[in-house]
Design an enzyme around this catalytic site. Structure first.
Site, PDB file in Angstrom:
ATOM      1  N   LEU A  91       0.882  -1.163   0.000  1.00  0.00           N
ATOM      2  CA  LEU A  91       0.000   0.000   0.000  1.00  0.00           C
ATOM      3  C   LEU A  91       0.917   1.210   0.000  1.00  0.00           C
ATOM      4  O   LEU A  91       1.739   1.360   0.910  1.00  0.00           O
ATOM      5  CB  LEU A  91      -0.905   0.033   1.242  1.00  0.00           C
ATOM      6  CG  LEU A  91      -2.233  -0.720   1.195  1.00  0.00           C
ATOM      7  CD1 LEU A  91      -3.027  -0.461   2.469  1.00  0.00           C
ATOM      8  CD2 LEU A  91      -3.059  -0.337  -0.020  1.00  0.00           C
ATOM      9  N   ASP A  92       0.816   2.048  -1.005  1.00  0.00           N
ATOM     10  CA  ASP A  92       1.703   3.202  -1.096  1.00  0.00           C
ATOM     11  C   ASP A  92       1.514   4.135   0.097  1.00  0.00           C
ATOM     12  O   ASP A  92       0.467   4.135   0.757  1.00  0.00           O
ATOM     13  CB  ASP A  92       1.458   3.971  -2.401  1.00  0.00           C
ATOM     14  CG  ASP A  92       1.967   3.198  -3.614  1.00  0.00           C
ATOM     15  OD1 ASP A  92       2.779   2.280  -3.423  1.00  0.00           O
ATOM     16  OD2 ASP A  92       1.535   3.510  -4.734  1.00  0.00           O
TER      17      ASP A  92
END
Length: 294
Positions: free
Chosen positions: A223-224
């Site tokens: 997840l950025d």
């Protein structure tokens, strides 16, 4: 090694001497972070500046070069005079030595340690006083044909027991078992230490606020940093392998919700295009291809 270029701050005048720790890369028994490392400043979470060891192994192309020449040539942003002073002060050493000679010739199998005064970028503050953050758990669509369209709580869909909402913590746990921990990752916070971030990360905050039981979790997917949402973490290698195979085999589906600018068309839209991100405005846009309604 890239981290050296990202932390240009020297210790402030009058700051206490930084402790010199000598460990081979990866041989670090210290926790990633402690609760006392953090300071709230309005809407931001700050990390108190700290001494940090940047370690690196000698690359093949560095072999035969002196310690000073390697750093002066490979990381020239600080200047040769800086590295001369760092070696003389014991802040830049080889193989765990208390002091190293600037003319020391490095060979394969050697490593270098550069002790710096590190300042991490801030992230958004999350958490709050007890009772202030109750919220609905995330939900997913049921996959069985008899319950088409039905929405199940995320924990129930995964067969996990739900943990009460715990908003006082920076990273909330949605559900967990002996092998798996499911958290809600806040926006602006990277999952694991990387680049300029170490203590300001999901893994560090879990350990700082919840202790040793949450000290060695392994992320199962990406997840950025700017994305918030459900994040799966494993407690052991067997669970990691099982879940990664499920993800790679298409048995796990991720759904993203995006805030868009303008009037979005009705119905489902298929986007087959390259998307670029503008860090200045913190927005993403289509740079090629097209979007069409189905």
């Amino acid at each position: 090694a890239r981290g050296w270029a990202r932390v240009p701050h020297p210790p402030p005048p009058g700051a206490p001497a930084m402790p010199i720790r000598r460990r081979r890369p990866g041989d670090d028994g210290e926790p990633l972070a402690r609760a006392s490392d953090y300071v709230r400043c309005g809407a931001l979470r700050l990390v108190r500046p700290y001494a940090f060891d940047f370690n690196c192994n000698v690359k093949a192309r560095w072999a035969g070069k002196t310690l000073l020449d390697i750093f002066a040539n490979e990381f020239p942003h600080r200047g040769r005079a800086y590295y001369e002073a760092a070696i003389a002060d014991g802040r830049l050493t080889a193989n765990g030595e208390e002091r190293s000679d600037a003319a020391r010739v490095m060979t394969g199998g050697d490593w270098a340690t550069h002790v710096i005064h590190r300042h991490e970028p801030p992230v958004l503050w999350t958490g709050g006083p007890p009772g202030s953050g109750a919220h609905d758990y995330a939900s997913v669509g049921a996959s069985d044909g008899g319950s088409a369209g039905k929405q199940l709580p995320l924990a129930e869909a995964l067969g996990l027991s739900v943990v009460d909402a715990d908003a006082p913590h920076a990273v909330e746990i949605v559900a967990e078992t002996d092998n798996l921990v499911v958290v809600c990752k806040p926006a602006s916070l990277p999952v694991h230490p990387c680049g300029q971030y170490r203590k300001n990360s999901v893994l560090a905050l879990l350990e700082a606020e919840r202790g040793e039981a949450y000290a060695r979790l392994a992320p199962l997917h990406r997840l950025d940093r700017l994305v918030s949402g459900v994040l799966l973490l494993s407690r052991d290698p067997k669970t990691s392998n099982t879940m990664r195979q499920a993800i790679e085999g298409g048995r796990v589906r991720k759904t993203y919700l995006a805030r868009v600018r303008g009037v979005f068309p009705e119905g489902e839209v298929h986007v087959d295009a390259a998307i670029s991100h503008d860090a200045t405005t913190q927005t993403s846009a289509i740079t090629g291809g097209e979007a069409r309604a189905w």
